[in-house]
Scaffold this motif. Structure first.
Motif, mmCIF file in Angstrom:
data_model
loop_
_atom_site.group_PDB
_atom_site.id
_atom_site.type_symbol
_atom_site.label_atom_id
_atom_site.label_comp_id
_atom_site.label_asym_id
_atom_site.label_seq_id
_atom_site.Cartn_x
_atom_site.Cartn_y
_atom_site.Cartn_z
ATOM 1 N N UNK A 104 7.115 -4.108 2.103
ATOM 2 C CA UNK A 104 5.801 -4.594 1.674
ATOM 3 C C UNK A 104 5.132 -5.478 2.714
ATOM 4 N N UNK A 105 5.947 -6.231 3.465
ATOM 5 C CA UNK A 105 5.359 -7.055 4.523
ATOM 6 C C UNK A 105 4.593 -6.173 5.505
ATOM 7 N N UNK A 107 3.247 -3.364 4.856
ATOM 8 C CA UNK A 107 2.054 -2.797 4.230
ATOM 9 C C UNK A 107 0.922 -3.821 4.238
ATOM 10 N N UNK A 108 1.235 -5.017 3.757
ATOM 11 C CA UNK A 108 0.162 -5.994 3.602
ATOM 12 C C UNK A 108 -0.269 -6.610 4.926
ATOM 13 N N UNK A 109 0.626 -6.634 5.870
ATOM 14 C CA UNK A 109 0.292 -7.260 7.149
ATOM 15 C C UNK A 109 0.226 -6.237 8.272
ATOM 16 N N UNK A 110 -0.224 -5.034 7.911
ATOM 17 C CA UNK A 110 -0.189 -3.960 8.915
ATOM 18 C C UNK A 110 -0.843 -4.380 10.216
ATOM 19 N N UNK A 114 0.864 -4.554 14.356
ATOM 20 C CA UNK A 114 0.365 -4.041 15.636
ATOM 21 C C UNK A 114 0.473 -5.097 16.727
ATOM 22 N N UNK B 6 2.296 -12.665 2.148
ATOM 23 C CA UNK B 6 1.538 -11.428 2.004
ATOM 24 C C UNK B 6 0.057 -11.649 2.285
ATOM 25 N N UNK B 13 -8.477 -8.483 1.201
ATOM 26 C CA UNK B 13 -7.714 -7.351 1.746
ATOM 27 C C UNK B 13 -6.448 -7.130 0.935
ATOM 28 N N UNK B 14 -5.743 -8.252 0.656
ATOM 29 C CA UNK B 14 -4.496 -8.136 -0.093
ATOM 30 C C UNK B 14 -4.753 -7.537 -1.478
ATOM 31 N N UNK B 17 -5.401 -3.823 -1.093
ATOM 32 C CA UNK B 17 -4.168 -3.082 -0.831
ATOM 33 C C UNK B 17 -3.355 -2.951 -2.117
ATOM 34 N N UNK B 18 -3.306 -4.054 -2.901
ATOM 35 C CA UNK B 18 -2.582 -3.983 -4.176
ATOM 36 C C UNK B 18 -3.204 -2.934 -5.088
ATOM 37 N N UNK B 21 -2.192 0.441 -4.082
ATOM 38 C CA UNK B 21 -0.791 0.706 -4.410
ATOM 39 C C UNK B 21 -0.595 0.954 -5.900
ATOM 40 N N UNK B 64 -7.679 -0.102 7.249
ATOM 41 C CA UNK B 64 -6.627 0.271 6.300
ATOM 42 C C UNK B 64 -6.926 1.627 5.667
ATOM 43 N N UNK B 67 -6.222 4.303 8.083
ATOM 44 C CA UNK B 67 -4.778 4.540 8.262
ATOM 45 C C UNK B 67 -4.179 5.264 7.062
#
Lengths: 145, 962
Positions: A104-105, A107-110, A114, B6, B13-14, B17-18, B21, B64, B67
């Motif tokens: 998950x790290x 994912x959230x901090x993609x 980089x 997170x 953004x978080x 993303x949630x 998901x 995001x 991607x």
């Protein structure tokens, strides 16, 4: 073209990409195909297999960490073990940086992943190998607004 | 140590993303994304100016979404805006977006480059690194143009921070790889090489990649790096396990840097300086010694890092191939790994040993491990390890152990993975042939191959066994007996039937004395397989039957009966029907003498390179052959497959120039497989003769692809090319149209055009007389290896050319790989009663496939320098045969197809040209320089091409032109 890393992929067992870093020009369809092929090649292998697998005209050096496959595509003449440990070195940095890294790290901090990659690998080559130096730099960047 | 929670910093953004998901379906995800895209679009379009944070957040969301695999068609401008932010996090997202979604939108590129320029000159190391990473990630031509001159400055400047140097070095490497012409090291060379001495190991690690790449391209300019690399390596190798602190990895000092240093040294021959060499040998010995020391840690990371260095050192030892002591030590070390519990090490040891096996110093040492390797082949769980074991067995095979290795490989084949069977079959076939002391062993091996893995036995393999049996009379009887026995098996592979049919048809008489293999038994055995076989095999069997009629007159009635039955003589397959009809007729009309002549035993095949070897070389994949072999085969493209690759078929027969006509010439040359443009077979003529109305004294006829039974045009073997054929050919090197040939009867005009690797040629045959030409036929053939290099297709012309008339023929030409010979055009016709027969060379020369390349003086000489290997250059100094007038020369050079480059050569009297030859398999870059000396009436012509055979051929061709 002289040997270099062609791409770095982090995928989970289900084939979801968690990082794709390309060091060669591929178009989007080609990238998708490569991602699928790598997944197909790597996930069928088990612990008794080597960490290397021939792939088209290249080879994939990979290692599995929990549910994630870290894969580096290099030329057939490249040094397998150096890249295998290159992966591990990278994973240890991620682990420190994210404090017990989990999927998950990534994912959230993609966007931060980089940055970590660019600190350690650049232009398809190994840029920095010292975990201390990389983490110091990442910490410094983290403190910036 | 830092720990990141997170998505800190960007809550939105978080959340997004949630949400994604949590989507239960693809549709829900798309819906959520579309909603977000609409939201972002409205924010970007809105009146309110967005603050940096929001802009960053939305750009990051777009990234995001991209991607996740969705198209993004906006937001680029906002990302570019972020580049000029003063805040690192905003800048970083901007650069990331640009790097991932690079777009060659020229306006944006200008803005991006501007932002990069500002950051590069900001003296803020963080910003400089971001900018450099962006260049390194994108690496476009535009960026190279903008920054290629700036980055070396940053790299070597005294006040540049270490981390910036690291990025600059690799950034420069990326630009050098994409646009080598724009990266000029010249004045920087020595300072870049001296980065190997930098006290910051990270700088050395990054810089060495750049230096290695540059050394490969310009070894001479960078050769001072050798001694620097050796001393750096020596310092690392001799340091204690903790000396290097940050750069020690699991008690191994600087493993990656050591590997890179050892790799850099592999760009060069062993150091000439005795002291440097001594130091290096010491390093290599230390590395080998350390492998024997007890490990400082039980962790696999420790042993991997240590062994990474060891394998790289062994690569260097093999690369030098000059230190027997080190080679043998390396081999012993690898021998230990062969039994290691780590699969990785066993795999790598097998792989590395494969290259050791080819060194004269270590070949014997490698051979001592044969039992272990055989065991690996039998027991390894990972197919790729077994594959390496098979490769190694192949590499270590020689006369002393061939029988054992071949036997093991054969038994492995029974259970081998499908993925490697074909390659294994080829390897067995090659070893069996190469190390055959007695040919009965060879025959046994190949028949076993067919029995065990028939599906994987390619044509090349069974063609080859037949060639060898035909050529060696000491093995023919044995071969006949063995195939006869093999055919007894209730289920045998069709390839076995083919080999059996061919061999019994030729040599069945050698075993006919034994009542158990009497002629009739042999025939019945073959015929029992007939109905299960495919058409080509049945065609082959029919030919074997007619041969039986000659060998064993007592089988004649039975065989005629078979031929006569409806399933043969009325077979819906035209080839089978034709053979049945013809053979039946032949057997009933021809006298025993004629039969005996027609159906005589095959003459020996000319000895050629084993076609199987060529096939193996062609097969891709590491380990199939050594890396150099692999490259060779790539370079030579399909050409290796030429000449030797053809089976014992019609063209081979024609080439063997035999005077013994035999219908079985095409026993294997199933018509559809015959290459276009193959010379009509002289063999087989008598067979047609039997049917020709003119009776046995008439001139024999060639087998015509249009069918045996059509009134075949009377003709003879193609005449040898005219003595002036070469001269005629030379006339057309620099032009495409004109009169190719003229005599009192016939004029042949030519018009041709070429594009890329394709060409079309129009031939105009003019009848200069007032009398009709009858039976006018033309045949285009590609002799020898040209067959695999050039593909020429054409349709037959009308057989009648009226007096004064002209007919046209179109040839389609495809250049598969570079070539030196010219295709032959044979023309036959009857004028009055007399047969006219002439052969010309068609003016298809390699330069026809040139594409002109314009380039600047600088580019030209840079490439010129790159093509500096001695064999890449061909040069001729010769006397002028034609006018040395400037305009005439220019016209000729342009006609050649290259670009004539002005203002390139410092001497205005000289001419330089550049072009790329386009073939199907590869492109060959060619540079040409012609230096006239008007006083001496001489020229010096120099060609440099990326492929040496092309340099030589062009030089030959052109020397005739001036």
């Amino acid at each position: 073209m002289p040997p270099q890393i062609r791409f770095i992929l982090i995928q989970n067992r289900a084939g979801k990409t968690r990082l794709a870093k390309w060091y060669m020009q591929f178009d989007d369809d080609e990238k998708q195909k490569l991602i699928e092929e790598v997944h197909a090649v790597v996930t069928v292998r088990d612990a008794k297999h080597t960490n290397f697998v021939e792939f088209r005209n290249f080879k994939i050096i990979y290692r599995r960490y929990a549910g994630l496959y870290f894969c580096i595509c290099v030329d057939v003449t490249d040094n397998n073990l150096a890249y295998l440990e290159g992966i591990h070195n990278f994973v240890e940095v991620l682990n420190e940086y994210f404090h017990n890294v989990c999927e998950l790290d990534l994912v959230f901090n993609f966007y931060k992943v980089y940055t970590v990659v660019d600190e350690m690998f650049l232009a398809g080559e190994i840029r920095e190998t010292s975990q201390t130096k990389v983490l110091k730099q990442l910490l410094m960047l983290q403190s910036l607004e | 140590m830092p720990a990141v929670s997170k998505g800190d910093g960007m809550r939105g953004l978080a959340v997004f993303i949630s949400d994604i998901r949590n989507c239960k379906s693809k549709e829900a995800e798309i819906k959520r994304i579309n909603k977000e895209l609409a939201n972002i679009r409205s924010k970007f379009k809105g009146d309110k100016a967005l603050d940096g944070y929001s802009k960053k957040k939305y750009v990051c969301k777009l990234l995001f979404i991209f991607l996740l695999g969705h198209d993004i068609d906006f937001g680029h401008m906002e990302a570019v805006n972020l580049l000029s932010s003063n805040k690192y996090t905003e800048k970083q997202i901007g650069y990331l977006f640009i790097s991932v979604l690079v777009n060659s939108n020229s306006e944006l590129i200008r803005l991006i480059n501007n932002a990069i320029k500002n950051d590069l000159s900001s003296r803020n190391p963080t910003f400089m690194c971001l900018a450099l990473h962006c260049i390194a990630n994108v690496g476009s031509r535009e960026m190279a143009e903008a920054f290629a001159s700036e980055i070396p400055r940053i790299l070597v400047a005294g006040d540049t921070m270490d981390s910036v140097k690291q990025s600059a070095a690799l950034c420069l490497l990326r630009l050098y790889k994409t646009s080598p012409d724009l990266v000029l090291m010249g004045e920087w060379t020595s300072r870049v090489v001296h980065l190997l001495n930098d006290q910051h190991m990270g700088v050395v690690t990054a810089a060495i990649s750049l230096i290695t790449c540059l050394s490969q391209k310009n070894p001479d300019e960078f050769k001072t790096c050798v001694s620097l690399a050796v001393s750096r390596l020596s310092r690392i190798v001799s340091s204690a396990s903790t000396d290097l602190q940050d750069y020690t990895y699991y008690f191994v000092p600087a493993p990656w840097l050591s590997c890179k240093l050892l790799r850099l040294l592999q760009c060069y021959p062993p150091p000439e300086d005795g002291a440097v060499k001594g130091r290096l040998v010491e390093c290599l010995e230390t590395i080998l010694n350390k492998a024997q020391e007890p490990p400082k840690s039980k962790k696999v990371q420790h042993s991997n890092a240590k062994n990474a260095i060891l394998f790289e050192a062994i690569s260097l030892i093999i690369h030098y191939d000059s230190e027997p002591n080190l080679l043998v030590r390396a081999c012993n070390q690898l021998g230990q790994f062969l039994q290691h519990r780590e699969t990785n090490l066993r795999y790598l040891a097998l792989e590395s040993m494969c290259t050791l096996a080819s060194s004269e110093f270590s070949h014997e040492a490698v051979k001592t491990h044969i039992e272990t390797v055989i065991n690996a082949l039998k027991t390894e769980r990972d197919v790729s390890v077994r594959q390496r074991a098979a490769d190694l067995l192949y590499a270590m095979c020689d006369r002393s152990n061939a029988k054992q290795i071949v036997a093991e490989m054969l038994s492995y084949l029974e259970t081998a993975d499908y993925s490697i069977r074909e390659e294994m079959v080829l390897k067995v076939a090659i070893l069996a042939e190469k190390y055959a002391i007695d040919y009965s062993w060879y025959v046994d091996t190949i028949l076993n191959l067919i029995r065990i893995a028939g599906d994987y036995v390619s044509e090349e393999v069974w063609y080859r066994v037949i060639q060898i049996v035909i050529n060696r009379d000491d093995v023919q009887g044995y071969a006949a007996k063995t195939v006869f026995e093999a055919l007894q098996a209730p289920a045998c592979h069709e390839n076995m039937v083919k080999v059996g049919g061919y061999i019994l048809g030729e040599f069945g008489n050698l075993i006919a004395g034994d009542p158990r293999s009497s002629p009739l038994v042999q025939f019945n055995l073959l015929h029992s397989k007939f109905h299960l076989c495919s058409v080509p095999t049945r065609a082959l069997l029919l030919s074997a039957y007619i041969k039986f009629i000659n060998l064993f007159p007592e089988t004649k009635a039975t065989i005629q009966e078979v031929l006569r039955c409806d399933s043969q003589i009325r077979n819906s397959d035209v080839e089978l029907q034709q053979r049945a009809v013809e053979y039946l007729k032949l057997s009933s009309i021809a006298s025993t003498d004629v039969l005996a002549t027609v159906l005589e035993e095959m003459p020996p095949f000319p000895e050629r390179e084993s076609s199987i070897l060529a096939k193996l070389k062609k097969k891709k994949g590491p380990g199939a052959v050594s890396v150099t072999e692999l490259e060779d085969s790539k370079r030579e493209g399909g050409e290796l497959n030429g000449g030797g690759d053809r089976g014992p078929d019609t063209a081979a027969m024609a080439a063997s120039n035999t005077s013994t006509p035999s219908p079985s010439a095409d026993l294997l040359g199933i018509r559809s497989a015959a290459p276009v443009g193959a010379a009509p077979s002289s063999a087989g003529s008598l067979l047609v003769d039997v049917f020709s109305e003119a009776g046995p004294t008439a001139p024999s006829a060639a087998v015509n692809d249009d069918g045996f039974l059509s009134s075949a045009p009377p003709s003879e073997d193609p005449a040898p090319p005219l003595s002036e054929a070469d001269e005629l050919l030379n006339k057309f090197v620099c032009k495409n149209n004109g009169v190719l040939f003229e005599n009192q009867l016939l004029q042949i005009g030519i018009k041709s055009e070429y594009r890329q690797n394709l060409g079309r040629m129009y031939l105009f045959y003019g009848n200069k007389t007032s009398v009709q030409f009858a039976s006018f036929t033309t045949t285009v053939s590609c002799p020898g290896e040209l067959q695999s290099q050039l593909n020429v297709q054409t349709k037959p012309v009308e057989p009648l050319v009226e007096g004064g008339a002209q007919i046209q023929q179109v040839l389609n030409i495809e250049c598969l790989s570079d070539f030196s010979e010219a295709p032959l055009l044979n023309i036959k016709f009857r004028y009055g009663g007399a047969l006219q027969n002439l052969t010309l060379k068609l003016p298809v020369t390699i330069n026809k496939f040139f594409q002109p390349t314009e380039m600047s003086s600088h580019d030209f000489f840079q490439r010129w320098k790159q093509l500096s290997q001695p064999q890449q250059e061909a040069q001729k100094i010769f006397k002028a045969n034609h006018s040395m007038d400037t305009e005439v020369l220019k016209a000729k050079l342009l006609g050649l197809g290259t670009a004539l480059l002005d203002n390139v050569d410092p001497n205005p009297e000289n001419y330089v040209c550049a072009g790329v030859i386009q073939t199907k398999s590869q492109q060959v870059g060619c540079l040409l320089r012609l230096e006239p000396n008007a006083q001496a009436q001489m020229y010096r012509l120099t060609l440099r091409c990326s492929k040496d055979s092309v340099s030589r051929r062009l030089c030959e061709l052109l020397a005739q032109q001036f």
